[in-house]
Design an enzyme around this catalytic site. Structure first.
Site, PDB file in Angstrom:
ATOM      1  N   THR A 198       0.858  -1.183   0.000  1.00  0.00           N
ATOM      2  CA  THR A 198       0.000   0.000   0.000  1.00  0.00           C
ATOM      3  C   THR A 198       0.894   1.233   0.000  1.00  0.00           C
ATOM      4  O   THR A 198       2.063   1.165   0.377  1.00  0.00           O
ATOM      5  CB  THR A 198      -0.904   0.028   1.246  1.00  0.00           C
ATOM      6  OG1 THR A 198      -0.069   0.124   2.405  1.00  0.00           O
ATOM      7  CG2 THR A 198      -1.760  -1.217   1.338  1.00  0.00           C
ATOM      8  N   LYS A 218     -16.441  16.864   9.337  1.00  0.00           N
ATOM      9  CA  LYS A 218     -17.497  16.893  10.346  1.00  0.00           C
ATOM     10  C   LYS A 218     -17.673  18.328  10.809  1.00  0.00           C
ATOM     11  O   LYS A 218     -16.850  18.865  11.546  1.00  0.00           O
ATOM     12  CB  LYS A 218     -17.148  15.970  11.514  1.00  0.00           C
ATOM     13  CG  LYS A 218     -18.365  15.386  12.193  1.00  0.00           C
ATOM     14  CD  LYS A 218     -18.048  14.121  12.963  1.00  0.00           C
ATOM     15  CE  LYS A 218     -19.335  13.445  13.414  1.00  0.00           C
ATOM     16  NZ  LYS A 218     -19.094  12.230  14.192  1.00  0.00           N
ATOM     17  N   TRP A 243     -21.879  15.281   9.072  1.00  0.00           N
ATOM     18  CA  TRP A 243     -20.924  14.898   8.025  1.00  0.00           C
ATOM     19  C   TRP A 243     -21.178  15.651   6.727  1.00  0.00           C
ATOM     20  O   TRP A 243     -22.322  15.851   6.320  1.00  0.00           O
ATOM     21  CB  TRP A 243     -21.029  13.405   7.747  1.00  0.00           C
ATOM     22  CG  TRP A 243     -20.325  12.548   8.747  1.00  0.00           C
ATOM     23  CD1 TRP A 243     -19.789  12.935   9.942  1.00  0.00           C
ATOM     24  CD2 TRP A 243     -20.096  11.141   8.640  1.00  0.00           C
ATOM     25  NE1 TRP A 243     -19.231  11.856  10.589  1.00  0.00           N
ATOM     26  CE2 TRP A 243     -19.400  10.740   9.816  1.00  0.00           C
ATOM     27  CE3 TRP A 243     -20.393  10.180   7.686  1.00  0.00           C
ATOM     28  CZ2 TRP A 243     -19.011   9.418  10.043  1.00  0.00           C
ATOM     29  CZ3 TRP A 243     -19.999   8.861   7.911  1.00  0.00           C
ATOM     30  CH2 TRP A 243     -19.309   8.490   9.078  1.00  0.00           C
ATOM     31  N   GLU A 296      -5.749  -4.115  -0.945  1.00  0.00           N
ATOM     32  CA  GLU A 296      -6.121  -5.244  -0.087  1.00  0.00           C
ATOM     33  C   GLU A 296      -7.207  -6.126  -0.690  1.00  0.00           C
ATOM     34  O   GLU A 296      -7.550  -7.165  -0.125  1.00  0.00           O
ATOM     35  CB  GLU A 296      -6.602  -4.714   1.282  1.00  0.00           C
ATOM     36  CG  GLU A 296      -5.492  -4.119   2.131  1.00  0.00           C
ATOM     37  CD  GLU A 296      -5.260  -2.631   1.907  1.00  0.00           C
ATOM     38  OE1 GLU A 296      -4.627  -1.999   2.760  1.00  0.00           O
ATOM     39  OE2 GLU A 296      -5.718  -2.105   0.864  1.00  0.00           O
TER      40      GLU A 296
END
Length: 546
Positions: A186, A440, A445, A332
């Site tokens: 990654t 936020k 949100w 992944e």
């Protein structure tokens, strides 16, 4: 009672043997550092793969050991994919755009025995060589005529010379399908990069899943140009699924960001399908619109790695009759998780009705189990409204990071992706943010991705990003960061006014800042981490805070 069918292992070797036997005359066309156009067949490729396998054995690389590659998309890199994995070794694809410290960590952590590299990356490794004690040699992927005149890299080997005298027969080992085939790290946005070790089984199953009609929809009639780098999650698996169906492959090499080269390859090789990140499509669109050229053979492009702005969909469809399809996944996940094709009842809809669906990341591919959960890990409904953390599991989803002491998933096998999304009643997932990027504001949100999509519909905007910045009253507020189109000078006021009526009023960014360039990660995504650092001491204009 057990089924009474043959229990043959699922291995990449079987894909290779099948493609060689059934599709031997399919073509692979490459742009390389030493050859503007290289053309040969699958049969030619796999003959050289057998020579390369013999060479690897002669070098003393043992089964289970890692062999690293720092290379772009071309025929030699494809040969390495098959020769390394099918010999029982691990093909470790390395992103050459990473920082030197990350490259050093990755190569040493993987314990790479040899590194195969394109000529252009010799200087990169020359700066690191003293810190790579385990590497036994460096193979430059070219011929003798294009080898570096001098280099401080020890045991420097020419790729073509390495395989030249080798036999073109090789006795492939019988592999367990659960043996490791390849390794990809990654990009390491926090801490050191993490290794994801793929098995032969996971790769073959991913290959089948990605080729399905409602995924990439590959067939032997396709001419596929993977622009997504082969150093990034196995090139989205196209170097396996393409040969599996016998598709012609077109590899753009180091020219993957050059609109003119891409246009030429598409038209000369009659490319029908291509895949890459949104920045690639912006480069191609820019060239096509400047040059007035068309791409009549191109039917579909797959975009992933980042949310694709609506103007890319619209411009490709309206000006070039090309359909843009979104996919979503991650390292992944090998990487495919969802793919966006329209359900049958949507085909007759107007373009205006189809657009909101196309902008979503798509439906899960068979082989990927998916759910969204709230902060208490309670599963949320697929109603298109509830927004939660995305979790996945399946035969090509990671269980544990390479050399890690514990599993990356929970006791039931669910892996938390770090994405926040909604899923509608038709199964279409829409990413609203990364967990770490969500804004936020006043306890509510705000989706930075949705704001970016709106910003990109403004005709004077070339690229846009939205980040959350500290605000005394609201804790965080969205800041719009914009690169204006060349020769244009929009004002902050007119760009912010563009959001009126398109999003909730309290979502509208608090301010807009213009930059010459937006930073990107090594895989082409907008680096919000770098933007947050740059604007960490940002002072809001006076109008805020009342």
């Amino acid at each position: 009672m057990h089924g009474q069918m043959m229990n043959l292992p699922l291995t990449i070797t079987n894909i290779m043997k099948f493609a060689d036997k059934v599709y031997g005359n399919s073509e692979i066309v490459s742009v390389t550092a030493d050859n503007p156009y290289h053309r040969y067949t699958y049969a030619d490729a796999f003959r050289r793969v057998r020579q390369l396998a013999n060479a690897l054995a002669r070098l003393g690389v043992e089964p289970g050991q890692c062999v690293g590659t720092l290379a772009m998309n071309d025929y030699r890199h494809l040969e390495l994919y098959y020769a390394i994995s099918c010999s029982g070794m691990v093909c470790h694809t390395i992103n050459p755009r990473l920082f030197p410290e990350q490259l050093e960590y990755i190569i040493n952590h993987a314990e790479d025995q040899y590194l195969f590299l394109d000529v252009m990356f010799v200087p990169v490794l020359e700066r690191l060589v003293e810190r790579l004690p385990r590497v036994k040699g460096f193979v430059v992927m070219t011929d003798e005529a294009h080898m570096p005149a001098s280099s401080c890299l020890p045991n420097l080997i020419c790729y073509e010379s390495l395989i030249a005298g080798e036999a073109d027969t090789f006795d492939w080992p019988e592999l367990d399908e659960n043996e490791a085939s390849s390794l990809c790290y990654t990009s390491g946005t926090t801490g050191n990069p993490k290794g994801v070790l793929y098995s032969h089984r996971s790769t073959v199953l991913h290959c089948y899943g990605s080729a399905l009609a409602d995924s990439f929809g590959l067939s032997g009639r396709d001419v596929v140009m993977p622009i997504v780098p082969m150093f990034h999650v196995n090139g989205w698996g196209l170097v396996y699924s393409g040969p599996m169906v016998g598709a012609k492959l077109v590899m753009p090499g180091a020219k993957m960001g050059d609109g003119e080269t891409l246009c030429t390859l598409i038209n000369e090789e009659k490319v029908t399908l291509s895949a890459g990140v949104p920045t690639v499509w912006l480069a191609l669109l820019g060239y096509l619109e400047r040059s007035g050229q068309q791409v009549p053979s191109l039917q579909r492009i797959t975009t992933g790695g980042a949310a694709c702005p609506q103007p890319i969909f619209d411009r490709f469809r309206d000006q070039f009759d090309v359909e843009v399809q979104q996919a979503w996944g991650m390292t992944e996940m090998s990487p495919l998780g969802t793919y966006n094709t329209l359900r049958p009842h949507m085909v007759s809809w107007s373009e205006q009705e189809k657009t909101p669906v196309r902008l979503k990341q798509g439906r899960p591919v068979c082989g990927v189990d998916m759910k969204i959960v709230d902060d208490n890990n309670r599963e949320l409904p697929w109603d298109g409204k509830a927004s939660g953390a995305v979790k996945v599991r399946g035969p090509w989803v990671i269980q544990r990071y390479f050399k890690a002491g514990e599993d990356a998933c929970d006791a039931e096998g669910w892996f938390e992706t770090g994405d926040v999304a909604t899923i509608d009643a038709d199964g279409y997932m829409q990413i609203t943010d990364r967990t770490k990027d969500v804004i936020k504001s006043g306890g509510e949100w705000i989706s930075s991705i949705e704001l970016e999509n709106v910003a990109m519909t403004h005709p004077l905007v070339a690229e846009a990003a939205v980040i959350g910045v500290y605000h005394e009253k609201w804790t965080e507020r969205p800041l719009l960061v914009v690169v204006a189109k060349e020769g244009e000078s929009p004002t902050a006021a007119e760009l912010l006014a563009h959001f009126q009526g398109r999003v909730a009023s309290w979502w509208i960014p608090e301010a807009c800042e213009f930059v010459a360039e937006i930073p990107h990660t090594a895989t082409g995504k907008v680096s919000k981490k770098d933007l947050r650092v740059r604007f960490s001491d940002y002072v809001w204009p006076n109008k805020t805070g009342e």
